[in-house]
Design an enzyme around this catalytic site. Structure first.
Site, PDB file in Angstrom:
ATOM      1  N   GLY A 228       0.976  -1.164   0.030  1.00 49.68           N
ATOM      2  CA  GLY A 228       0.195  -0.200  -0.041  1.00 49.68           C
ATOM      3  C   GLY A 228       0.850   1.286   0.056  1.00 49.68           C
ATOM      4  O   GLY A 228       0.396   2.404   0.427  1.00 49.68           O
ATOM      5  N   GLY A 266       2.902  -3.593  -4.101  1.00 47.97           N
ATOM      6  CA  GLY A 266       2.716  -3.983  -5.325  1.00 47.97           C
ATOM      7  C   GLY A 266       3.063  -2.539  -6.375  1.00 47.97           C
ATOM      8  O   GLY A 266       3.911  -2.881  -6.907  1.00 47.97           O
ATOM      9  N   ARG A 267       1.746  -1.910  -6.186  1.00 46.17           N
ATOM     10  CA  ARG A 267       1.635  -0.593  -7.022  1.00 46.17           C
ATOM     11  C   ARG A 267       3.083   0.106  -7.026  1.00 46.17           C
ATOM     12  O   ARG A 267       3.631   0.493  -8.085  1.00 46.17           O
ATOM     13  CB  ARG A 267       0.791   0.096  -6.469  1.00 46.17           C
ATOM     14  CG  ARG A 267       0.209   1.435  -7.536  1.00 46.17           C
ATOM     15  CD  ARG A 267      -0.521   2.422  -6.778  1.00 46.17           C
ATOM     16  NE  ARG A 267      -1.834   1.593  -6.434  1.00 46.17           N
ATOM     17  CZ  ARG A 267      -3.014   1.564  -7.214  1.00 46.17           C
ATOM     18  NH1 ARG A 267      -2.926   2.042  -8.393  1.00 46.17           N
ATOM     19  NH2 ARG A 267      -3.869   0.920  -6.644  1.00 46.17           N
ATOM     20  N   CYS A 342     -18.013   3.379 -26.479  1.00 47.80           N
ATOM     21  CA  CYS A 342     -19.263   4.266 -26.363  1.00 47.80           C
ATOM     22  C   CYS A 342     -19.767   4.453 -24.986  1.00 47.80           C
ATOM     23  O   CYS A 342     -20.720   3.865 -24.814  1.00 47.80           O
ATOM     24  CB  CYS A 342     -20.306   3.242 -27.358  1.00 47.80           C
ATOM     25  SG  CYS A 342     -19.477   2.868 -28.827  1.00 47.80           S
ATOM     26  N   TYR A 371      -1.816  -2.110 -11.972  1.00 50.49           N
ATOM     27  CA  TYR A 371      -3.356  -2.106 -11.821  1.00 50.49           C
ATOM     28  C   TYR A 371      -3.671  -1.410 -13.185  1.00 50.49           C
ATOM     29  O   TYR A 371      -4.552  -0.421 -13.080  1.00 50.49           O
ATOM     30  CB  TYR A 371      -3.716  -1.523 -10.748  1.00 50.49           C
ATOM     31  CG  TYR A 371      -3.357  -2.082  -9.156  1.00 50.49           C
ATOM     32  CD1 TYR A 371      -3.793  -3.322  -8.952  1.00 50.49           C
ATOM     33  CD2 TYR A 371      -2.332  -1.536  -8.624  1.00 50.49           C
ATOM     34  CE1 TYR A 371      -3.405  -3.986  -7.761  1.00 50.49           C
ATOM     35  CE2 TYR A 371      -1.840  -2.158  -7.436  1.00 50.49           C
ATOM     36  CZ  TYR A 371      -2.477  -3.438  -6.795  1.00 50.49           C
ATOM     37  OH  TYR A 371      -2.118  -4.174  -5.642  1.00 50.49           O
TER      38      TYR A 371
HETATM   39  C1  LIG Z   1      -3.329  -5.642  -2.932  1.00 48.90           C
HETATM   40  C2  LIG Z   1      -2.567  -5.977  -1.929  1.00 48.90           C
HETATM   41  C3  LIG Z   1      -1.154  -5.775  -1.565  1.00 48.90           C
HETATM   42  C4  LIG Z   1      -0.338  -4.889  -2.435  1.00 48.90           C
HETATM   43  O1  LIG Z   1      -0.998  -3.355  -2.433  1.00 48.90           O
HETATM   44  P1  LIG Z   1      -0.211  -2.360  -3.228  1.00 48.90           P
HETATM   45  O2  LIG Z   1      -1.104  -1.209  -2.877  1.00 48.90           O
HETATM   46  O3  LIG Z   1      -0.355  -2.742  -4.515  1.00 48.90           O
HETATM   47  O4  LIG Z   1       1.154  -1.941  -2.541  1.00 48.90           O
HETATM   48  C5  LIG Z   1      -0.676  -6.283  -0.379  1.00 48.90           C
HETATM   49  N1  LIG Z   1      -1.213  -7.089   0.344  1.00 48.90           N
HETATM   50  C6  LIG Z   1      -2.384  -7.428   0.155  1.00 48.90           C
HETATM   51  C7  LIG Z   1      -3.074  -8.336   1.263  1.00 48.90           C
HETATM   52  C8  LIG Z   1      -3.183  -6.965  -0.862  1.00 48.90           C
HETATM   53  O5  LIG Z   1      -4.365  -7.474  -0.967  1.00 48.90           O
END
Ligand SMILES: *Cc1c(COP(=O)(O)O)cnc(C)c1O
Length: 393
Positions: A228, A266-267, A342, A371
């Site tokens: 996150g 992730g992001r 559309c 994403y």
């Molecule tokens: C989606 C998710 C992440 C990664 O979140 P990011 O915002 O992409 O860093 C990590 N742990 C869990 C459990 C998630 O669902």
């Protein structure tokens, strides 16, 4: 940037739109992130952000493993980066997925409920009778005061289908330590409370999770404080402060010797390495506002629609104009970039400064490495799919 723009110029119009992933940039970024983290912090990559096999492989030297959230991701990641440690998380794991994960020897299970713990225990008795399976119950903690402000996707600290309330999580910890599940072993605790947090907020969350976990009074080897980390789509040059985060985690680790801290971003790992590139198909004025229709749209890059932002972009001017008629071009300073769908929701960026934007110019949308393609509704309107290119593969 120039390798990217050269590549975009070299593409034929029929190769647009394309996704371009700069693997060299990804490796440089991931190495810097790893460098900013103390040794005792392990990092798993949350594969759902972007599971392209080339991306999973490029990250391999810099991550300790991968977090997967479904049986599909599990099979895919196990094939793309064979032999790497996996943590199986996510809500609603089916008994089949759990059994398959056990058969594959998955290292860690993030357990989301008491029912899921029982499914896992029953499956482990059957599938891997001689083995002890490592479990981290996922807790949905109230976040520390103020720490989730501005978070784009709060998943914890409020009613949510993710993880367990602290009381239930404590019960699951009890079931893991009272001898009733001999096949399962309490490795630690997991939490992922929100996305879009800056370093100071992340450290507040990490501190709260570790303090809750250690208050359980049972031996824990690990605490996973989640992902996150923020990606700023309005100011892409403002990056998450990995240095400050790493320093804070080092202090936290020092205060808890013997505990391994784990993060699972992730992001913030992959967003910056991806580009969605396309060309302007038409420019028109409607009731006083100008629109550029680009090849493709939110069915390929759903991120701006999903998150409600303008996708950052730059224009690559193309001087050729093959037609005998006048070239449609923007007259004003600002123009709205839309796709071919559309629906009025197919907006990639609203009223962006692009004076003189012309039909045939190319547009590069940045921050499209997480994403983006994999969350998009590809089949709506049945346009062809973008090509995928990897720079420095
Ligand atoms: C989606 C998710 C992440 C990664 O979140 P990011 O915002 O992409 O860093 C990590 N742990 C869990 C459990 C998630 O669902």
């Amino acid at each position: 940037m120039s390798e990217l723009t050269d590549h975009v110029r070299s593409l034929d119009a029929c190769e647009l739109p394309s996704y371009i992933y700069d693997l060299k940039a990804l490796r440089t970024h991931a190495a810097a992130v790893r460098q900013a983290l103390p040794e005792r912090v392990e990092m798993y990559y949350a594969a759902k952000a972007n599971p392209e096999p080339e991306i999973l492989a490029a990250l391999a030297p810099y991550v300790d493993g991968y977090e997967v959230s479904s049986g599909g991701e599990l099979a895919h990641v196990a094939e793309a980066v064979p032999g790497r440690p996996l943590a199986f998380g996510g809500p609603g794991k089916t008994p089949d997925e759990v059994a398959d994960a056990l058969e594959r020897g998955v290292e860690r299970f993030h357990v989301e409920s008491a029912h899921e713990l029982r499914v896992l225990a029953a499956s482990a008795r059957r599938v891997t009778p001689g083995r002890r399976v490592a479990v981290l119950p996922r807790v949905n903690l109230p976040a520390p005061e103020g720490s989730l402000e501005g978070s784009s996707l709060a998943m914890g600290g409020r009613p949510a289908p993710f993880g367990m309330d602290p009381v239930q999580a404590r019960e699951v910890v009890g079931a893991l330590t009272d001898g009733s599940c001999p096949q399962l072993h309490l490795l630690g605790v997991h939490a992922h409370l929100a996305s879009g947090l800056e370093a100071a907020q992340q450290l507040g969350v990490a501190g709260a999770v570790v303090s809750w976990a250690t208050s359980l009074g049972v031996p824990l080897a690990e605490v996973n404080v989640g992902g996150g980390m923020n990606v700023d789509y309005v100011g892409p040059e403002r990056r998450f402060d990995w240095t400050a985060y790493g320093e804070g985690l080092a202090r936290l680790a020092e205060a808890h010797p013997g505990l391994t801290l784990r993060i699972e971003p992730g992001r913030a790992l992959t967003a910056y390495c991806g580009w969605y590139v396309t060309e302007v198909l038409d420019v028109k004025r409607s009731h006083g506002e100008e629109f550029a229709v680009v090849r493709g749209g939110t069915h390929h890059l759903r991120t701006p629609a999903a998150k409600g932002h303008d996708q950052p972009c730059t224009v690559l001017a193309v001087d050729d104009w093959p037609h005998p008629w006048p070239r449609p071009a923007a007259a004003g300073e600002r123009i709205t970039l839309v796709g071919q769908l559309c629906t009025p929701k197919d907006v990639l960026a609203r009223r962006v400064p692009a004076p003189g934007l012309r039909t045939g110019d190319r547009v590069l949308f940045s921050l499209a490495g997480a994403y983006a393609w994999n969350i998009s509704h590809h089949d709506f309107l049945m346009h062809h799919r973008p090509a995928v290119h990897f720079l420095d593969a």
